[in-house]
Scaffold this active site. Sequence first.
Site, PDB file in Angstrom:
ATOM      1  N   TYR A 149      71.975  17.960  33.097  1.00 49.71           N
ATOM      2  CA  TYR A 149      70.708  17.897  33.813  1.00 49.71           C
ATOM      3  C   TYR A 149      69.722  17.082  32.989  1.00 49.71           C
ATOM      4  O   TYR A 149      69.598  17.294  31.775  1.00 49.71           O
ATOM      5  CB  TYR A 149      70.148  19.306  34.022  1.00 49.71           C
ATOM      6  CG  TYR A 149      68.815  19.338  34.731  1.00 49.71           C
ATOM      7  CD1 TYR A 149      68.698  18.917  36.059  1.00 49.71           C
ATOM      8  CD2 TYR A 149      67.664  19.784  34.080  1.00 49.71           C
ATOM      9  CE1 TYR A 149      67.477  18.950  36.711  1.00 49.71           C
ATOM     10  CE2 TYR A 149      66.435  19.825  34.732  1.00 49.71           C
ATOM     11  CZ  TYR A 149      66.347  19.406  36.046  1.00 49.71           C
ATOM     12  OH  TYR A 149      65.136  19.447  36.698  1.00 49.71           O
ATOM     13  N   ASP A 244      69.782  12.688  25.393  1.00 44.37           N
ATOM     14  CA  ASP A 244      68.748  13.561  25.948  1.00 44.37           C
ATOM     15  C   ASP A 244      68.700  14.837  25.099  1.00 44.37           C
ATOM     16  O   ASP A 244      69.578  15.701  25.195  1.00 44.37           O
ATOM     17  CB  ASP A 244      69.063  13.868  27.414  1.00 44.37           C
ATOM     18  CG  ASP A 244      67.998  14.749  28.071  1.00 44.37           C
ATOM     19  OD1 ASP A 244      67.088  15.219  27.359  1.00 44.37           O
ATOM     20  OD2 ASP A 244      68.085  14.957  29.295  1.00 44.37           O
ATOM     21  N   LYS A 276      60.409  20.343  25.851  1.00 48.10           N
ATOM     22  CA  LYS A 276      60.541  21.773  25.514  1.00 48.10           C
ATOM     23  C   LYS A 276      59.922  22.143  24.162  1.00 48.10           C
ATOM     24  O   LYS A 276      58.714  22.275  24.091  1.00 48.10           O
ATOM     25  CB  LYS A 276      62.004  22.200  25.684  1.00 48.10           C
ATOM     26  CG  LYS A 276      62.461  21.999  27.152  1.00 48.10           C
ATOM     27  CD  LYS A 276      63.698  22.725  27.586  1.00 48.10           C
ATOM     28  CE  LYS A 276      63.841  22.696  29.099  1.00 48.10           C
ATOM     29  NZ  LYS A 276      64.783  21.728  29.648  1.00 48.10           N
TER      30      LYS A 276
HETATM   31  C1  LIG Z   1      64.675  20.750  30.776  1.00 50.16           C
HETATM   32  C2  LIG Z   1      65.416  19.473  30.647  1.00 50.16           C
HETATM   33  C3  LIG Z   1      64.928  18.266  31.202  1.00 50.16           C
HETATM   34  C4  LIG Z   1      63.716  18.225  32.100  1.00 50.16           C
HETATM   35  O1  LIG Z   1      62.560  18.601  31.459  1.00 50.16           O
HETATM   36  P1  LIG Z   1      61.285  19.072  32.339  1.00 50.16           P
HETATM   37  O2  LIG Z   1      60.203  19.242  31.343  1.00 50.16           O
HETATM   38  O3  LIG Z   1      61.708  20.331  33.029  1.00 50.16           O
HETATM   39  O4  LIG Z   1      61.006  17.981  33.318  1.00 50.16           O
HETATM   40  C5  LIG Z   1      65.609  17.108  30.927  1.00 50.16           C
HETATM   41  N1  LIG Z   1      66.715  17.110  30.162  1.00 50.16           N
HETATM   42  C6  LIG Z   1      67.213  18.245  29.625  1.00 50.16           C
HETATM   43  C7  LIG Z   1      68.430  18.183  28.771  1.00 50.16           C
HETATM   44  C8  LIG Z   1      66.596  19.461  29.871  1.00 50.16           C
HETATM   45  O5  LIG Z   1      67.125  20.583  29.380  1.00 50.16           O
END
Ligand SMILES: *Cc1c(COP(=O)(O)O)cnc(C)c1O
Length: 445
Positions: A149, A244, A276
């Site tokens: 994701y 990511d 995060k």
């Molecule tokens: C949470 C997450 C996102 C998206 O971040 P948001 O602040 O919710 O838009 C993208 N990549 C990874 C790996 C994530 O865990």
Amino acid sequence: MTSSNPAAPASEHLLDRALAVTPGGVNSPVRAFRAVGGTPRFIREAHGAWLTDVDGRTYVDLIGSWGPMILGHAHPQVMAAVQDAATRGFSFGTPSENEVLLAEEIVSRVEPVEQVRLVSSGTEATMSAVRLARGATGRSKIVKFAGCYHGHVDALLAHAGSGVATFALPDSAGVPASAAGETIVLPYNDVPALEAAFAEHGDEIAALITEASPGNMGVVPPQPGFTEAMRTLTARHGALLISDEVMTGFRCSRAGWLGYEGIPESGAPDLFTFGKVMGGGFPAAAFGGRADLMSQLAPLGPVYQAGTLAGNPIATAAGLATLQGCTPQVYSQLLATAQRIAGAAHEALDAAGVPHVIQWASSMFSVFFTENSRVLNYDDARSQDLPAFAAFFHAMLDAGVHLPPSAFESWFVSAAHDDEAIEHIIAALPAAASAAAQARDRMTR
Ligand SMILES: *Cc1c(COP(=O)(O)O)cnc(C)c1O
């Protein structure tokens, strides 16, 4: 009206009101308890490792706002930084010192990152990194993995079928085929599939984007050599590698998954995304990489990217204080805490005869309710016994432990999980394991 839940009348009342004015009653789908059933708890406040809901019930928190609350809720130093920043105004629309401090902190922690651009969400970070990769390479295709994701970016929502180089169908309504059609979706941990995709489309691929260590299909770390293979193949074909680290960044180690696994021999990823933890619970995220790549961004270069609230002074103050609180001692404590909790979960599930496997990425772990001996990709992750998880989840919730309401998530511990919180979790596990075992029996009967 929802069904009556005597355990949570105030949450239920708020949910009814929310359902009238908000789709599904929530502002992010996973909060809705669709995967586990029942009434999501509306949280009134949170301190340390504990959540308090609007009915006054308390829970040990293992969601941690899905990662950011690594120091625990309302941490005194972060609180002080936020309060101090707030007295000086909320947003300037000009450069400010906190942005520099936070960028310096990130650059000093993640060696290959020379420059970052701050944004307000992980979604913006991955969206902007993909745009930058396309701008820098002049190519349009993106490779991603099923089960990874990267936020709700059109081109990255696709995950389609597993197998070799599938051209993705949109996974969400509202994503035009033209957007998803530039996305190639591959099974994770599958080097031959990766080689085949690059053999066929290598000169059209702008970037391969991957979770540094996937946590959004449950915790599925890269097999030895997989990160290396991604780096080698992308470099050979002139594509960029985007790591990511929105979830893993500053959680798996002070330098995220990269700091934990080490820089691949064939070189570091080209671009990174963060979110995060680096926002400390506020909307702050970033993407970054080598200065030569980052200088392709406006105002220096032709790739446009911007944000009214990007680098917000309160969000950056919270993020900086959080990162400053993430000392080596905190990282070793998170590991020890996670091991105690996971060890107890394993014992309880074993004793109840519930098949499961626990997988790790530093202190991130998840419990897969599966008969497989390991989970290597999204198809494996989907082999889980979801009714067993739902029963386990609700038994934990009833006992005052709030797990992520989905079987496809990491459990997040914090530095505020002290002995009292850990023992509360451990005490709840045997009954939850029995509930999972009973759910299995009901399914097989
Ligand atoms: C949470 C997450 C996102 C998206 O971040 P948001 O602040 O919710 O838009 C993208 N990549 C990874 C790996 C994530 O865990």
